[in-house]
Design a protein around this motif. Structure first.
Motif, PDB file in Angstrom:
ATOM      1  N   UNK A  27      34.351  31.123  63.174  1.00  0.00           N
ATOM      2  CA  UNK A  27      32.999  30.603  63.907  1.00  0.00           C
ATOM      3  C   UNK A  27      32.344  31.964  64.477  1.00  0.00           C
ATOM      4  N   UNK A  28      33.157  32.996  65.008  1.00  0.00           N
ATOM      5  CA  UNK A  28      32.622  34.062  65.735  1.00  0.00           C
ATOM      6  C   UNK A  28      31.985  34.765  64.479  1.00  0.00           C
ATOM      7  N   UNK A  29      32.821  35.240  63.523  1.00  0.00           N
ATOM      8  CA  UNK A  29      32.309  35.999  62.363  1.00  0.00           C
ATOM      9  C   UNK A  29      31.224  35.340  61.498  1.00  0.00           C
ATOM     10  N   UNK A  30      31.181  34.062  61.591  1.00  0.00           N
ATOM     11  CA  UNK A  30      30.074  33.568  60.640  1.00  0.00           C
ATOM     12  C   UNK A  30      28.798  33.555  61.292  1.00  0.00           C
ATOM     13  N   UNK A  31      28.892  33.594  62.860  1.00  0.00           N
ATOM     14  CA  UNK A  31      27.752  33.851  63.441  1.00  0.00           C
ATOM     15  C   UNK A  31      27.343  35.334  63.485  1.00  0.00           C
ATOM     16  N   UNK A  32      28.310  36.234  63.568  1.00  0.00           N
ATOM     17  CA  UNK A  32      27.884  37.603  63.339  1.00  0.00           C
ATOM     18  C   UNK A  32      27.410  38.164  62.349  1.00  0.00           C
ATOM     19  N   UNK A  33      27.873  37.641  61.085  1.00  0.00           N
ATOM     20  CA  UNK A  33      27.155  37.906  59.749  1.00  0.00           C
ATOM     21  C   UNK A  33      26.085  37.294  59.308  1.00  0.00           C
ATOM     22  N   UNK A  34      25.604  36.055  60.064  1.00  0.00           N
ATOM     23  CA  UNK A  34      24.549  35.357  59.913  1.00  0.00           C
ATOM     24  C   UNK A  34      25.042  34.431  58.466  1.00  0.00           C
ATOM     25  N   UNK A  35      25.899  34.007  58.397  1.00  0.00           N
ATOM     26  CA  UNK A  35      26.354  32.961  57.256  1.00  0.00           C
ATOM     27  C   UNK A  35      25.536  31.658  57.280  1.00  0.00           C
ATOM     28  N   UNK A  36      25.285  31.470  55.984  1.00  0.00           N
ATOM     29  CA  UNK A  36      24.671  30.275  55.702  1.00  0.00           C
ATOM     30  C   UNK A  36      25.659  29.278  55.441  1.00  0.00           C
ATOM     31  N   UNK A  37      26.987  29.226  55.394  1.00  0.00           N
ATOM     32  CA  UNK A  37      27.968  28.209  55.186  1.00  0.00           C
ATOM     33  C   UNK A  37      29.254  28.770  55.465  1.00  0.00           C
ATOM     34  N   UNK A  38      30.407  27.999  55.538  1.00  0.00           N
ATOM     35  CA  UNK A  38      31.567  28.502  55.731  1.00  0.00           C
ATOM     36  C   UNK A  38      32.516  27.773  54.894  1.00  0.00           C
ATOM     37  N   UNK A  39      33.429  28.569  54.114  1.00  0.00           N
ATOM     38  CA  UNK A  39      34.167  27.835  53.058  1.00  0.00           C
ATOM     39  C   UNK A  39      35.594  28.228  53.422  1.00  0.00           C
ATOM     40  N   UNK A  40      36.726  27.178  53.648  1.00  0.00           N
ATOM     41  CA  UNK A  40      38.040  27.521  53.998  1.00  0.00           C
ATOM     42  C   UNK A  40      38.787  26.577  52.840  1.00  0.00           C
ATOM     43  N   UNK A  41      40.011  27.274  52.718  1.00  0.00           N
ATOM     44  CA  UNK A  41      41.078  26.740  51.671  1.00  0.00           C
ATOM     45  C   UNK A  41      41.816  25.825  52.580  1.00  0.00           C
ATOM     46  N   UNK A  42      42.475  24.621  51.879  1.00  0.00           N
ATOM     47  CA  UNK A  42      43.212  23.564  52.448  1.00  0.00           C
ATOM     48  C   UNK A  42      44.738  23.919  51.892  1.00  0.00           C
ATOM     49  N   UNK A  43      45.834  24.230  52.863  1.00  0.00           N
ATOM     50  CA  UNK A  43      47.133  24.652  52.214  1.00  0.00           C
ATOM     51  C   UNK A  43      48.049  23.603  52.518  1.00  0.00           C
ATOM     52  N   UNK A  44      47.672  22.278  53.023  1.00  0.00           N
ATOM     53  CA  UNK A  44      48.627  21.291  52.910  1.00  0.00           C
ATOM     54  C   UNK A  44      49.070  20.918  51.676  1.00  0.00           C
ATOM     55  N   UNK A  45      50.374  20.559  51.348  1.00  0.00           N
ATOM     56  CA  UNK A  45      50.869  20.117  50.234  1.00  0.00           C
ATOM     57  C   UNK A  45      51.843  18.750  50.247  1.00  0.00           C
ATOM     58  N   UNK A  46      51.753  18.239  49.329  1.00  0.00           N
ATOM     59  CA  UNK A  46      52.815  17.121  49.251  1.00  0.00           C
ATOM     60  C   UNK A  46      52.074  15.816  49.758  1.00  0.00           C
ATOM     61  N   UNK A  47      52.708  14.711  49.623  1.00  0.00           N
ATOM     62  CA  UNK A  47      52.195  13.416  49.578  1.00  0.00           C
ATOM     63  C   UNK A  47      51.489  13.407  50.979  1.00  0.00           C
ATOM     64  N   UNK A  48      52.056  13.673  52.212  1.00  0.00           N
ATOM     65  CA  UNK A  48      51.690  13.655  53.515  1.00  0.00           C
ATOM     66  C   UNK A  48      50.446  14.566  53.454  1.00  0.00           C
ATOM     67  N   UNK A  49      50.683  15.798  53.202  1.00  0.00           N
ATOM     68  CA  UNK A  49      49.563  16.819  53.240  1.00  0.00           C
ATOM     69  C   UNK A  49      48.209  16.311  52.394  1.00  0.00           C
ATOM     70  N   UNK A  65      28.589  24.655  63.053  1.00  0.00           N
ATOM     71  CA  UNK A  65      27.039  24.381  63.026  1.00  0.00           C
ATOM     72  C   UNK A  65      26.567  24.423  61.554  1.00  0.00           C
ATOM     73  N   UNK A  66      27.256  25.246  60.667  1.00  0.00           N
ATOM     74  CA  UNK A  66      26.813  25.384  59.504  1.00  0.00           C
ATOM     75  C   UNK A  66      27.728  24.514  58.530  1.00  0.00           C
ATOM     76  N   UNK A  67      27.017  24.366  57.445  1.00  0.00           N
ATOM     77  CA  UNK A  67      27.512  23.464  56.310  1.00  0.00           C
ATOM     78  C   UNK A  67      29.148  24.183  56.006  1.00  0.00           C
ATOM     79  N   UNK A  68      30.121  23.239  55.942  1.00  0.00           N
ATOM     80  CA  UNK A  68      31.363  23.502  55.736  1.00  0.00           C
ATOM     81  C   UNK A  68      31.972  22.974  54.378  1.00  0.00           C
ATOM     82  N   UNK A  69      32.526  23.745  53.800  1.00  0.00           N
ATOM     83  CA  UNK A  69      33.200  23.373  52.369  1.00  0.00           C
ATOM     84  C   UNK A  69      34.720  23.594  52.564  1.00  0.00           C
ATOM     85  N   UNK A  70      35.532  22.517  52.224  1.00  0.00           N
ATOM     86  CA  UNK A  70      36.994  22.686  52.475  1.00  0.00           C
ATOM     87  C   UNK A  70      37.454  22.479  50.656  1.00  0.00           C
TER      88      UNK A  70
END
Length: 75
Positions: A27-49, A65-70
């Motif tokens: 969140x801090x870096x997104x604000x510092x660089x003036x990001x327009x969106x945040x994208x993160x990867x999901x690393x959970x695996x398996x049936x429960x994940x 507060x920005x659009x978030x893409x997982x």
């Protein structure tokens, strides 16, 4: 890597390494660089994940507060 996918699409991106609480640093870096969106990867695996999200992603969902893409890995 991200560049091989994003560069041909003309999408500006950056890779930054930080120490600390991951969600708060994202969140801090997104604000510092003036990001327009945040994208993160999901690393959970398996049936429960498949039904759960990480605590970092959950924190971002509630506080970003920005659009978030997982992105989930392909199965």
């Amino acid at each position: 890597d991200a560049g091989s996918v994003l560069d041909p699409l003309g999408i500006k991106w950056t890779y930054i390494i930080k120490n600390g609480d991951p969600a708060r640093e994202i969140l801090a870096v997104a604000e510092d660089v003036g990001a327009t969106a945040v994208c993160v990867g999901s690393t959970l695996h398996g049936a429960i994940g498949a039904f759960l999200i990480s605590s970092v992603t959950e924190h971002l969902m509630h506080h970003c507060k920005l659009p978030l893409l997982v992105i989930r890995p392909s199965s």
